[in-house]
Motif scaffolding. Sequence first.
Motif, PDB file in Angstrom:
ATOM      1  N   ASN A  62     -24.859 -21.564   1.346  1.00 34.04           N
ATOM      2  CA  ASN A  62     -23.522 -21.310   1.890  1.00 34.04           C
ATOM      3  C   ASN A  62     -23.129 -22.332   2.944  1.00 34.04           C
ATOM      4  OD1 ASN A  62     -24.142 -18.947   0.440  1.00 34.04           O
ATOM      5  ND2 ASN A  62     -22.731 -17.765   1.700  1.00 34.04           N
ATOM      6  N   PRO A  63     -21.862 -22.725   2.977  1.00 31.87           N
ATOM      7  CA  PRO A  63     -21.390 -23.576   4.076  1.00 31.87           C
ATOM      8  C   PRO A  63     -21.619 -22.885   5.424  1.00 31.87           C
ATOM      9  CG  PRO A  63     -19.752 -23.451   2.333  1.00 31.87           C
ATOM     10  CD  PRO A  63     -20.795 -22.424   2.011  1.00 31.87           C
ATOM     11  N   ALA A  64     -21.819 -23.668   6.433  1.00 32.89           N
ATOM     12  CA  ALA A  64     -22.188 -23.129   7.754  1.00 32.89           C
ATOM     13  C   ALA A  64     -20.964 -22.637   8.523  1.00 32.89           C
ATOM     14  CB  ALA A  64     -22.932 -24.194   8.548  1.00 32.89           C
ATOM     15  N   PHE A  65     -20.242 -21.684   7.951  1.00 29.65           N
ATOM     16  CA  PHE A  65     -19.095 -21.086   8.622  1.00 29.65           C
ATOM     17  C   PHE A  65     -19.347 -19.588   8.765  1.00 29.65           C
ATOM     18  CE2 PHE A  65     -17.266 -24.685   6.175  1.00 29.65           C
ATOM     19  CZ  PHE A  65     -16.841 -25.463   7.253  1.00 29.65           C
ATOM     20  N   GLN A  66     -19.053 -19.058   9.918  1.00 21.36           N
ATOM     21  CA  GLN A  66     -19.289 -17.646  10.173  1.00 21.36           C
ATOM     22  C   GLN A  66     -18.051 -16.789   9.954  1.00 21.36           C
ATOM     23  OE1 GLN A  66     -22.463 -16.762  10.706  1.00 21.36           O
ATOM     24  NE2 GLN A  66     -22.836 -18.969  10.466  1.00 21.36           N
TER      25      GLN A  66
ATOM     26  N   VAL B  35     -12.647 -19.632   6.130  1.00 22.64           N
ATOM     27  CA  VAL B  35     -12.031 -20.945   6.348  1.00 22.64           C
ATOM     28  C   VAL B  35     -11.416 -21.418   5.036  1.00 22.64           C
ATOM     29  CG1 VAL B  35     -13.605 -21.640   8.197  1.00 22.64           C
ATOM     30  CG2 VAL B  35     -14.158 -22.198   5.824  1.00 22.64           C
ATOM     31  N   LEU B  36     -10.507 -22.379   5.155  1.00 19.48           N
ATOM     32  CA  LEU B  36      -9.895 -22.988   3.980  1.00 19.48           C
ATOM     33  C   LEU B  36     -10.765 -24.151   3.504  1.00 19.48           C
ATOM     34  CD1 LEU B  36      -7.188 -23.000   2.234  1.00 19.48           C
ATOM     35  CD2 LEU B  36      -6.611 -25.007   3.594  1.00 19.48           C
ATOM     36  N   LEU B  37     -11.099 -24.138   2.215  1.00 24.59           N
ATOM     37  CA  LEU B  37     -11.813 -25.242   1.591  1.00 24.59           C
ATOM     38  C   LEU B  37     -11.003 -25.729   0.396  1.00 24.59           C
ATOM     39  CD1 LEU B  37     -15.454 -23.802   1.600  1.00 24.59           C
ATOM     40  CD2 LEU B  37     -14.438 -25.371   3.258  1.00 24.59           C
ATOM     41  N   GLU B  38     -11.229 -26.957  -0.009  1.00 25.66           N
ATOM     42  CA  GLU B  38     -10.553 -27.531  -1.177  1.00 25.66           C
ATOM     43  C   GLU B  38     -11.591 -27.877  -2.239  1.00 25.66           C
ATOM     44  OE1 GLU B  38      -6.831 -29.517   1.302  1.00 25.66           O
ATOM     45  OE2 GLU B  38      -8.757 -30.563   1.139  1.00 25.66           O
ATOM     46  N   ILE B  39     -11.411 -27.328  -3.430  1.00 27.59           N
ATOM     47  CA  ILE B  39     -12.257 -27.634  -4.568  1.00 27.59           C
ATOM     48  C   ILE B  39     -11.598 -28.777  -5.328  1.00 27.59           C
ATOM     49  CG2 ILE B  39     -13.466 -26.683  -6.553  1.00 27.59           C
ATOM     50  CD1 ILE B  39     -14.110 -25.345  -3.877  1.00 27.59           C
TER      51      ILE B  39
ATOM     52  N   ILE C 125      -9.880 -19.779   0.010  1.00 26.75           N
ATOM     53  CA  ILE C 125     -10.442 -19.247   1.241  1.00 26.75           C
ATOM     54  C   ILE C 125     -11.904 -18.888   1.013  1.00 26.75           C
ATOM     55  CG2 ILE C 125     -10.208 -17.545   3.086  1.00 26.75           C
ATOM     56  CD1 ILE C 125      -7.799 -19.403   2.750  1.00 26.75           C
ATOM     57  N   TYR C 126     -12.784 -19.489   1.781  1.00 24.01           N
ATOM     58  CA  TYR C 126     -14.209 -19.154   1.742  1.00 24.01           C
ATOM     59  C   TYR C 126     -14.483 -18.042   2.736  1.00 24.01           C
ATOM     60  CZ  TYR C 126     -19.108 -19.391   3.101  1.00 24.01           C
ATOM     61  OH  TYR C 126     -20.399 -19.067   3.423  1.00 24.01           O
ATOM     62  N   ASN C 127     -15.152 -17.001   2.265  1.00 25.85           N
ATOM     63  CA  ASN C 127     -15.597 -15.901   3.117  1.00 25.85           C
ATOM     64  C   ASN C 127     -17.104 -15.783   2.966  1.00 25.85           C
ATOM     65  OD1 ASN C 127     -16.291 -13.301   4.178  1.00 25.85           O
ATOM     66  ND2 ASN C 127     -14.158 -12.664   3.947  1.00 25.85           N
ATOM     67  N   PRO C 128     -17.863 -15.836   4.051  1.00 26.80           N
ATOM     68  CA  PRO C 128     -19.329 -15.799   3.950  1.00 26.80           C
ATOM     69  C   PRO C 128     -19.873 -14.597   3.190  1.00 26.80           C
ATOM     70  CG  PRO C 128     -18.630 -16.347   6.187  1.00 26.80           C
ATOM     71  CD  PRO C 128     -17.398 -15.947   5.443  1.00 26.80           C
ATOM     72  N   ASP C 129     -19.103 -13.519   3.101  1.00 28.28           N
ATOM     73  CA  ASP C 129     -19.591 -12.294   2.463  1.00 28.28           C
ATOM     74  C   ASP C 129     -19.282 -12.221   0.973  1.00 28.28           C
ATOM     75  OD1 ASP C 129     -20.508 -11.413   4.952  1.00 28.28           O
ATOM     76  OD2 ASP C 129     -18.547 -10.551   5.446  1.00 28.28           O
ATOM     77  N   ASN C 130     -18.517 -13.167   0.460  1.00 32.66           N
ATOM     78  CA  ASN C 130     -18.061 -13.063  -0.925  1.00 32.66           C
ATOM     79  C   ASN C 130     -18.632 -14.171  -1.802  1.00 32.66           C
ATOM     80  OD1 ASN C 130     -16.507 -10.912  -0.089  1.00 32.66           O
ATOM     81  ND2 ASN C 130     -14.616 -12.084   0.043  1.00 32.66           N
ATOM     82  N   HIS C 131     -18.904 -13.823  -3.064  1.00 32.17           N
ATOM     83  CA  HIS C 131     -19.239 -14.817  -4.079  1.00 32.17           C
ATOM     84  C   HIS C 131     -17.963 -15.158  -4.854  1.00 32.17           C
ATOM     85  CE1 HIS C 131     -21.332 -16.909  -7.333  1.00 32.17           C
ATOM     86  NE2 HIS C 131     -20.526 -16.251  -8.154  1.00 32.17           N
ATOM     87  N   LEU C 132     -17.753 -16.428  -5.104  1.00 30.58           N
ATOM     88  CA  LEU C 132     -16.553 -16.878  -5.803  1.00 30.58           C
ATOM     89  C   LEU C 132     -16.925 -17.392  -7.190  1.00 30.58           C
ATOM     90  CD1 LEU C 132     -14.866 -18.815  -2.866  1.00 30.58           C
ATOM     91  CD2 LEU C 132     -13.942 -16.775  -3.956  1.00 30.58           C
ATOM     92  N   THR C 133     -16.212 -16.895  -8.194  1.00 30.03           N
ATOM     93  CA  THR C 133     -16.375 -17.383  -9.560  1.00 30.03           C
ATOM     94  C   THR C 133     -15.035 -17.909 -10.041  1.00 30.03           C
ATOM     95  OG1 THR C 133     -18.081 -15.723  -9.989  1.00 30.03           O
ATOM     96  CG2 THR C 133     -17.090 -16.801 -11.902  1.00 30.03           C
ATOM     97  N   ILE C 134     -15.015 -19.167 -10.475  1.00 27.49           N
ATOM     98  CA  ILE C 134     -13.746 -19.788 -10.835  1.00 27.49           C
ATOM     99  C   ILE C 134     -13.811 -20.375 -12.241  1.00 27.49           C
ATOM    100  CG2 ILE C 134     -13.318 -20.361  -8.415  1.00 27.49           C
ATOM    101  CD1 ILE C 134     -13.865 -23.304  -9.175  1.00 27.49           C
TER     102      ILE C 134
ATOM    103  N   ASN D 142      -7.060 -15.066  -1.304  1.00 27.56           N
ATOM    104  CA  ASN D 142      -7.059 -15.979  -2.451  1.00 27.56           C
ATOM    105  C   ASN D 142      -6.034 -15.568  -3.502  1.00 27.56           C
ATOM    106  OD1 ASN D 142      -8.945 -18.026  -1.804  1.00 27.56           O
ATOM    107  ND2 ASN D 142     -10.620 -16.575  -2.110  1.00 27.56           N
ATOM    108  N   GLU D 143      -5.735 -14.287  -3.581  1.00 25.56           N
ATOM    109  CA  GLU D 143      -4.646 -13.840  -4.456  1.00 25.56           C
ATOM    110  C   GLU D 143      -3.327 -14.437  -3.989  1.00 25.56           C
ATOM    111  OE1 GLU D 143      -2.769 -12.276  -7.564  1.00 25.56           O
ATOM    112  OE2 GLU D 143      -4.917 -11.931  -7.250  1.00 25.56           O
TER     113      GLU D 143
END
Length: 396
Positions: free
Chosen positions: A76-80, A83-87, A114-123, A143-144
């Motif tokens: 995971n990225p080191a954000f607590q 945050v906004l990230l760009e894929i 939006i990256y949230n440390p508690d969530n897994h993202l599938t795209i 993200n919606e």
Amino acid sequence: MKNLFLVSIISVLFLQSCSQEAWLSGTLNLKGGGDWKPMVYLVYPEKFEAVAQSFVGKVLDSAQVDENGRFEFKGNPAFQEPVLLEIVVQKLGEKYPNRLLNKNPETDNYFPLIYNPDNHLTIDADIAHFQSSFSIKEPSPKNEAMLELRDLRLTAFKKYLEGQQDGSGADEDLLERESNQYGYRKELIDFSDTSEELMPAMVALRWASPEGDYERVAELAYAQSRKWNNVYPEHPWAKELASIVSKENLPILIGNTIPDLQLPIKDNGTVNLKEILEENKLTLLDVWASWCAPCRVENRNVLVPLWEKFNTEGFQIMAYGLESSEKAWNNAIEKDGAHRWLHASHLQGDQNPFMETLRLKTIPANFLLNEEGDVLAKNLHGQDLMDFVNDYMSSP
């Protein structure tokens, strides 16, 4: 014994690495994407100004896309906090992973999420139509909102800008193109106005102008700055927006009072703008140039008829020319029949005290002013300008 211990440690670390869950995974459709790299990049825009901007976002990681289009990011990225990230995906031969395309949302090469440390993202996405096809499995509300913004941007682009992306078009069509650009930007800023989510709203404002130029939507951008600074007064992006679209950095806003300018009038001498305003019910401060084709058309087709109809009733035109050649200036005034109204210029081209004072960079531009110098409207052209002057001069 030492060797066995070392092997055990390496085995444990290897197993931990293998068992580490991916926080972001997905599948790319590679069909028709032969000129695209089989790589996905993770870019972090550290500031508001870096969102949707090429070459400034921080590259955090990359992931290989396999022959089936699968990829995943582990660690995971080191954000607590969110945050906004760009894929991002890139074409073959592109040296910079953080180059972002903003030419056409149908084919642009990145998606902000939006990256949230508690969530897994599938795209999932089509690599050749990355932004427009991007989808997120069971997206969070933030993200919606980002997906809704993407859809709105794509629709607005097709409505206003799709036909003018080749850069062609006669100079006379500039006002129509500017009107279309304004409509596109307004739809994005309206999204920001109705959104309750800060990050999607910030992306909407950046997509409204990836270059950070809000001159033509000054009132809309300023209103959004006030809104988000009231809601999130300590957020660094809200503070940054407030700095970018402060009144000190924008042209005079509708509702504000124009400064009392001393203008070098044609055929020598000077005039105070305040004196002209006090003598008339409505004054059009028109910013033009002899080399500006749409300005010249408006002189002949709009300003001459308005001046002829309403000048005796208290309508005046004060035209400021961005001129360096007095001869070209005079010739244009006579040819257009614009000698009827007042003209001023420092004859210093577009680098002059007038443009600096009003914080203008773009023409054609205009301000409609009452006797007190209040800005009633601005940048109206063609029929919109004629309708405003007709209605105002017909009112008691």
